[in-house]
Write a protein that holds these residues in place. Structure first.
Motif, short mmCIF file in Angstrom:
data_model
loop_
_atom_site.label_atom_id
_atom_site.label_comp_id
_atom_site.label_asym_id
_atom_site.label_seq_id
_atom_site.Cartn_x
_atom_site.Cartn_y
_atom_site.Cartn_z
N SER A 236 -4.50 5.34 -2.61
CA SER A 236 -5.75 6.10 -2.50
C SER A 236 -5.90 7.05 -3.69
O SER A 236 -6.94 7.69 -3.86
N ASN B 149 0.85 -1.21 0.00
CA ASN B 149 0.00 0.00 0.00
C ASN B 149 0.87 1.24 0.00
O ASN B 149 1.91 1.26 0.67
N ALA B 150 0.40 2.27 -0.68
CA ALA B 150 1.16 3.53 -0.68
C ALA B 150 1.34 4.04 0.75
O ALA B 150 2.34 4.67 1.07
N GLY B 151 0.39 3.71 1.62
CA GLY B 151 0.46 4.20 3.00
C GLY B 151 1.44 3.45 3.88
O GLY B 151 1.69 3.86 5.01
N SER B 152 1.98 2.33 3.42
CA SER B 152 2.88 1.56 4.28
C SER B 152 3.99 0.91 3.46
O SER B 152 4.20 -0.28 3.50
N ARG C 159 9.54 4.23 0.03
CA ARG C 159 8.85 5.45 0.43
C ARG C 159 9.61 6.67 -0.11
O ARG C 159 9.01 7.66 -0.54
#
Lengths: 347, 347
Positions: B176, B129-132, B138
């Motif tokens: 997202s 996920n882009a969030g993790s 990153r």
């Protein structure tokens, strides 16, 4: 995908790299100029940049002229069967006319419309629909080649008007089938530089039609196909405009107002995230600034998403952290999170 | 697009040309086995074929095992941070585990999970996920290359588990951002034959999130990318399942229940079409047969669309025609149209 060429519809630019234009259509009785104008204004206030108004008979021409002269956005007349109505709409000041040459019939009628549009400096949309194909193409569609029939129909009429020296037009090849719509527009964009009006026709009610439209229009816009969009829903046309903007926002092509990112709740969620997200969405509604706001109830992706958004909440276990432009600005109890978020946004 | 290879998740086939599988995730407290099982059953009744349940801590393992043993569909555990939880879920009978190696941390933990999955005949989803994202990726994402970072992350973990001889896994690269999601999955599908679980993460609330999901998932499925889908909405997961099915139906990939075609109303509409369409939609709801029903209020495209659908109404001026399989079967007053349509459907 090659870029389309550009046309003018009133003061709007369509195609050739201009922002994708949002349009809709009134569903008032056109003969009631006041009601129609009210709806045009309501649509414009929601971000509708071009409004189509049907002109079923000559009886509505006067009311149509009244609407055109007071409308805050360009008006396109939707005309079928009778070329004289299209000419009357153009003389009444329509920025464009939408015709389906298949319902206009004789070529002479189409020529009269093109002449009037050229004389008035107006544009045409030549819209071929699966529901109203000329006979030979209907036979092609009946053999299962609907997308090909739509494209052939559109290109046939395009050649015709270009032979007459007319270039201020756009094309549409809508079907109520999403795969047919996608296939037809992709094929048309490969074969033509004419700007395209995209949409899925008769998509259905607000729920199902929104999804069909988002899939069909979204798949096309994702690949750069489409210069103006109309979402067709059985219901209030204002909802069509909201859906169109949300499709454009989803693809990050254009944005009107805030973008809310919020996580699906799961067994890890320790706060009432549905209520929190709904409250944030409600309070963001009046803002027209293009902000990204994340409302996250999860330790896994929450802090990272909240950090990346313009503003964000990462909530868990009765309290949460508010982020502004990547930095923590507050840690507050759950029931003060929305206030703290909006203090940050408005601060 | 090359076809993906096929894996098993419980009794389901995913990839390799199998029908696209609809999945969702419970949002009950997993420790409450009865509530979780109720939700699993409710989701299954709506057509959810695979249900994910989060397993936040060891305290929920017993309840998780209870859910797995009574669930009518395969259950996938969603585990983060602690590989021991993933192993416990597999030992409890999970058909699969969703892990994000970025949150599991040390490679040894991932290896333990892979060994347990292989021993249990279970599948894994490796979801980046882009969030993790892991730290180095990153950094790539922070330079604006999020899609590339997601794909690199997924392929890195794919190589790792394949070196260990494990092939029963699928990949996901959710963001997202819809354009990032589309770009990441397209790039991944070009570079890998591993089956793909597609979705837009943290898409938002029922309205906005539905549109983002329909655009993102729809654009991918339209090109054959995606073997199982999860719509992520902040709200009732049952709505996620309904939206997923509507996306599949829109693309004519799979259908559950009827397909309603209804025209947007316009100045030509002479009947209360919104009410008519809503009533038809309501009465079609309980049917699980894949019928196409057209409700049209327009002389322009109406009769043709109504003729092409399995059943249809073309209404105008106080009365309308009912079509069944392309033939007119009745002409009745407006207020008898719905009855006449359902007589034809049920007849």
């Amino acid at each position: 995908m090659p870029s389309s060429r550009q046309i003018h519809v009133g003061n709007l630019l369509i195609g050739g790299g201009a922002p994708v234009v949002v349009q809709s259509m009134t569903n008032t009785t056109t003969g009631d100029a006041a009601a129609t104008l009210d709806q045009v204004r309501e649509l414009a206030a929601e971000g509708c940049e071009l409004v189509r108004v049907s002109l079923p008979t000559g009886d509505e021409v006067e009311a149509f002229a009244e609407v055109v002269s007071h409308a805050p956005v360009p008006i396109v007349a939707d005309v079928h069967f009778d070329w004289r109505l299209a000419v009357a709409a153009l003389e009444a000041g329509a920025a464009g006319v939408r015709i389906n040459p298949g319902t206009i019939g004789a070529e002479r009628g189409v020529l009269e419309i093109v002449r009037a549009a050229a004389a008035c400096g107006a544009a045409l949309r030549i819209g071929v629909n699966a529901g109203s194909l000329p006979k030979d193409l209907r036979a092609l569609a009946d053999r299962g080649e609907t997308a090909a029939a739509l494209v052939e129909g559109a290109l046939r009429y395009a050649s015709l008007v270009e032979e007459w020296g007319f270039l201020e037009y756009k094309l549409s090849v809508k079907s109520s089938s999403v795969p047919e719509t996608i296939a037809a527009y992709r094929a048309l964009a490969e074969r033509s530089e004419v700007p395209l009006h995209v949409g899925v026709t008769e998509a259905g009610t607000a729920w199902g039609g929104t999804i069909k439209s988002a899939v069909g229009i979204g798949a096309l816009l994702a690949d750069g196909v489409g210069d103006t969009v109309r979402v067709s829903l059985t219901g209030d046309p204002v909802e069509e405009v909201r859906v169109a903007w949300q499709i454009l926002a989803a693809l990050e092509l254009r944005r009107r107002g805030p973008n809310l990112i919020s996580c699906p709740t799961c067994g890890r969620t320790e706060v009432d995230l549905v209520a929190l997200a709904a409250e944030v969405e409600r309070r963001l509604q009046p803002l027209s600034v293009p902000l990204t706001v994340a409302v996250m109830g999860c330790r896994v992706n929450g802090p990272e998403e909240a950090r990346h958004a313009d503003f964000g909440i990462a909530a868990g276990s009765g309290e949460g952290v508010v982020f502004a432009h990547g930095r923590k600005v507050a840690t507050v109890p759950e029931d003060e999170l929305v206030e703290a978020l909006f203090r940050a946004i408005e601060g």
